[in-house]
Enzyme design. Structure first.
Site, PDB file in Angstrom:
ATOM      1  N   ASP A  10       3.529  15.895  -2.258  1.00  0.00           N
ATOM      2  CA  ASP A  10       4.849  16.470  -2.469  1.00  0.00           C
ATOM      3  C   ASP A  10       4.947  16.769  -3.980  1.00  0.00           C
ATOM      4  O   ASP A  10       4.145  16.265  -4.769  1.00  0.00           O
ATOM      5  CB  ASP A  10       5.908  15.430  -2.054  1.00  0.00           C
ATOM      6  CG  ASP A  10       7.296  15.805  -2.503  1.00  0.00           C
ATOM      7  OD1 ASP A  10       7.708  16.944  -2.231  1.00  0.00           O
ATOM      8  OD2 ASP A  10       7.970  14.969  -3.136  1.00  0.00           O
ATOM      9  N   ASP A  12       8.435  17.755  -6.124  1.00  0.00           N
ATOM     10  CA  ASP A  12       9.624  17.279  -6.833  1.00  0.00           C
ATOM     11  C   ASP A  12       9.851  15.798  -6.566  1.00  0.00           C
ATOM     12  O   ASP A  12       9.978  15.380  -5.411  1.00  0.00           O
ATOM     13  CB  ASP A  12      10.846  18.096  -6.415  1.00  0.00           C
ATOM     14  CG  ASP A  12      10.730  19.531  -6.857  1.00  0.00           C
ATOM     15  OD1 ASP A  12      10.673  19.749  -8.075  1.00  0.00           O
ATOM     16  OD2 ASP A  12      10.666  20.431  -6.000  1.00  0.00           O
ATOM     17  N   GLU A  19      13.961  16.460 -10.732  1.00  0.00           N
ATOM     18  CA  GLU A  19      15.289  16.724 -10.178  1.00  0.00           C
ATOM     19  C   GLU A  19      16.430  16.537 -11.181  1.00  0.00           C
ATOM     20  O   GLU A  19      17.095  17.506 -11.540  1.00  0.00           O
ATOM     21  CB  GLU A  19      15.532  15.848  -8.933  1.00  0.00           C
ATOM     22  CG  GLU A  19      14.600  16.150  -7.755  1.00  0.00           C
ATOM     23  CD  GLU A  19      14.862  17.506  -7.069  1.00  0.00           C
ATOM     24  OE1 GLU A  19      15.612  18.315  -7.602  1.00  0.00           O
ATOM     25  OE2 GLU A  19      14.290  17.721  -5.989  1.00  0.00           O
ATOM     26  N   LYS A  55      18.461  26.685  -2.369  1.00  0.00           N
ATOM     27  CA  LYS A  55      19.456  27.613  -1.778  1.00  0.00           C
ATOM     28  C   LYS A  55      20.285  26.877  -0.720  1.00  0.00           C
ATOM     29  O   LYS A  55      21.508  26.994  -0.675  1.00  0.00           O
ATOM     30  CB  LYS A  55      18.749  28.829  -1.151  1.00  0.00           C
ATOM     31  CG  LYS A  55      18.133  29.746  -2.191  1.00  0.00           C
ATOM     32  CD  LYS A  55      17.803  31.102  -1.614  1.00  0.00           C
ATOM     33  CE  LYS A  55      16.545  31.073  -0.793  1.00  0.00           C
ATOM     34  NZ  LYS A  55      15.312  31.371  -1.471  1.00  0.00           N
ATOM     35  N   GLU A  56      19.590  26.090   0.083  1.00  0.00           N
ATOM     36  CA  GLU A  56      20.274  25.323   1.135  1.00  0.00           C
ATOM     37  C   GLU A  56      21.238  24.312   0.508  1.00  0.00           C
ATOM     38  O   GLU A  56      22.334  24.068   1.011  1.00  0.00           O
ATOM     39  CB  GLU A  56      19.245  24.592   2.003  1.00  0.00           C
ATOM     40  CG  GLU A  56      18.376  25.491   2.856  1.00  0.00           C
ATOM     41  CD  GLU A  56      17.184  26.110   2.119  1.00  0.00           C
ATOM     42  OE1 GLU A  56      17.083  25.961   0.879  1.00  0.00           O
ATOM     43  OE2 GLU A  56      16.360  26.754   2.784  1.00  0.00           O
ATOM     44  N   LYS A  86      18.562  29.980 -11.663  1.00  0.00           N
ATOM     45  CA  LYS A  86      18.210  28.554 -11.792  1.00  0.00           C
ATOM     46  C   LYS A  86      16.721  28.395 -12.047  1.00  0.00           C
ATOM     47  O   LYS A  86      16.297  27.658 -12.932  1.00  0.00           O
ATOM     48  CB  LYS A  86      18.635  27.812 -10.524  1.00  0.00           C
ATOM     49  CG  LYS A  86      18.386  26.322 -10.523  1.00  0.00           C
ATOM     50  CD  LYS A  86      16.984  25.886 -10.168  1.00  0.00           C
ATOM     51  CE  LYS A  86      16.654  25.962  -8.706  1.00  0.00           C
ATOM     52  NZ  LYS A  86      15.299  25.408  -8.394  1.00  0.00           N
ATOM     53  N   THR A 123       5.193  21.084  -0.219  1.00  0.00           N
ATOM     54  CA  THR A 123       6.510  21.015  -0.854  1.00  0.00           C
ATOM     55  C   THR A 123       7.491  22.013  -0.260  1.00  0.00           C
ATOM     56  O   THR A 123       7.086  23.001   0.348  1.00  0.00           O
ATOM     57  CB  THR A 123       6.376  21.304  -2.368  1.00  0.00           C
ATOM     58  OG1 THR A 123       7.662  21.286  -2.979  1.00  0.00           O
ATOM     59  CG2 THR A 123       5.753  22.663  -2.624  1.00  0.00           C
TER      60      THR A 123
HETATM   61  C1  XBP Z   1      12.429  19.106  -3.391  1.00  0.00           C
HETATM   62  C2  XBP Z   1      13.492  20.014  -3.064  1.00  0.00           C
HETATM   63  C3  XBP Z   1      13.666  21.270  -3.819  1.00  0.00           C
HETATM   64  C4  XBP Z   1      14.054  21.105  -5.279  1.00  0.00           C
HETATM   65  C5  XBP Z   1      14.511  22.412  -5.859  1.00  0.00           C
HETATM   66  O1  XBP Z   1      11.241  19.603  -2.854  1.00  0.00           O
HETATM   67  O2  XBP Z   1      14.245  19.765  -2.148  1.00  0.00           O
HETATM   68  O3  XBP Z   1      14.690  21.961  -3.177  1.00  0.00           O
HETATM   69  O4  XBP Z   1      15.131  20.203  -5.410  1.00  0.00           O
HETATM   70  O5  XBP Z   1      13.592  23.409  -5.648  1.00  0.00           O
HETATM   71  P1  XBP Z   1       9.918  18.648  -2.671  1.00  0.00           P
HETATM   72  P2  XBP Z   1      13.999  24.835  -5.041  1.00  0.00           P
HETATM   73  O6  XBP Z   1      10.297  17.239  -2.975  1.00  0.00           O
HETATM   74  O7  XBP Z   1       9.503  18.878  -1.243  1.00  0.00           O
HETATM   75  O8  XBP Z   1       8.894  19.182  -3.644  1.00  0.00           O
HETATM   76  O9  XBP Z   1      15.221  25.275  -5.769  1.00  0.00           O
HETATM   77  O10 XBP Z   1      12.817  25.728  -5.281  1.00  0.00           O
HETATM   78  O11 XBP Z   1      14.260  24.608  -3.576  1.00  0.00           O
HETATM   79 MG    MG Z   2      10.156  15.118  -3.239  1.00  0.00          MG
END
Ligand code: XBP
Ligand code: MG
Length: 257
Positions: A10, A12, A19, A55-56, A86, A123
């Protein structure tokens, strides 16, 4: 996990703490640019993280914190543009070197490569966000370390859907038990479990209170030999020391059930 063949990462929260001090700041800058009075505090952002995908997440915020019902269509229509802005702010932060990898990530990736383990990214963020993070932390060559990048560009169904992990298994041609996933959140863990892939959880401040009883191991971070990390739980917790460095030997002792 004697048949361990691939590590699936993963991004983020797992590779880097992107984050709170990354995406969140960038979202707020995009809101200000658009003349919106939306401000995502550290605390509020923690609550919004229940929704995967930028976006969600904005749509969820709009519906539940701004409109309290059916939102203004003009605001809904603004979301893709806000997301683009963003991401531009986010890339600027990465390119300035403001976000580093979490402890042990670079070490484990290099060790896995040397040992011939296959590497993939799984991801819900976009490919450009992943490549910009890798380039800014590990250098251009690191983009080639990953045999597969499964991102929001390839798979639109976001975690906790297992779709991104199923895509990985499909494209790597591996069975779930031949892989180990690295995640930091309940949504991420649910995605791996639904795909049948064993998972190691590295918690962060937003995710440490989650329920990770189905994980193989739960740790504070991957740790470094000179700064081992605390084991917090997981099925294999009783079989490992209280304080460990997550290395290939440790990964091989984890056994999927
Ligand atoms: C984490 C997420 C992402 C990020 C923002 O993804 O939920 O939405 O917060 O990125 P992961 P985007 O942990 O699976 O890597 O704005 O590109 O969605
Ligand atoms: Mg994550």
């Amino acid at each position: 996990m004697s048949s361990l063949k691939a590590l699936l990462f993963d991004v983020d929260g797992t590779l880097a703490d992107t984050e709170r001090d990354g995406h969140r700041i960038a979202f707020n800058r995009a809101f200000a640019d658009a003349g919106l009075d939306w401000q995502w505090s550290e605390q509020l952002y923690g609550r919004l993280l229940v929704i995967s995908g930028g976006k969600e997440r904005m749509e969820y915020y709009l519906r539940n914190y701004v409109a309290h019902g059916e939102p203004d269509p003009q605001l809904l229509a603004l979301i893709p543009k806000l997301h683009t802005t963003k991401n531009r702010y986010y890339w600027d932060m990465l390119e300035r070197g403001e976000i580093g990898l979490r402890p042990g990530v670079a070490r484990l990736l290099r060790a896995a490569r040397s040992a011939g383990l296959r590497l993939a990214i799984a991801t819900t963020t976009t490919g450009t966000n992943v490549s910009t993070l890798l380039r800014s932390t590990l250098g251009e060559e690191s983009l080639g370390w990953f045999e597969l990048m499964a991102t929001a560009d390839e798979v639109s169904d976001k975690k906790p859907s297992p779709a991104v992990y199923e895509y990985c298994l499909d494209h790597l041609g591996l069975a779930a038990h031949e892989c180990l996933a690295f995640e930091d959140s309940e949504n991420g863990m649910a995605a791996t479990r639904a795909a049948g892939i064993p998972v190691l959880i590295t918690v962060n401040d937003y995710t440490r209170d989650g329920d990770y009883r189905d994980a193989e191991l739960v740790v504070e971070s991957l740790g470094e030999p000179q700064a081992p990390t605390r084991v917090l739980g997981g099925r294999a917790a009783a079989r490992v020391a209280a304080s460990v460095t997550v290395d290939l030997d440790l990964l091989r002792t984890l056994r999927a059930s």
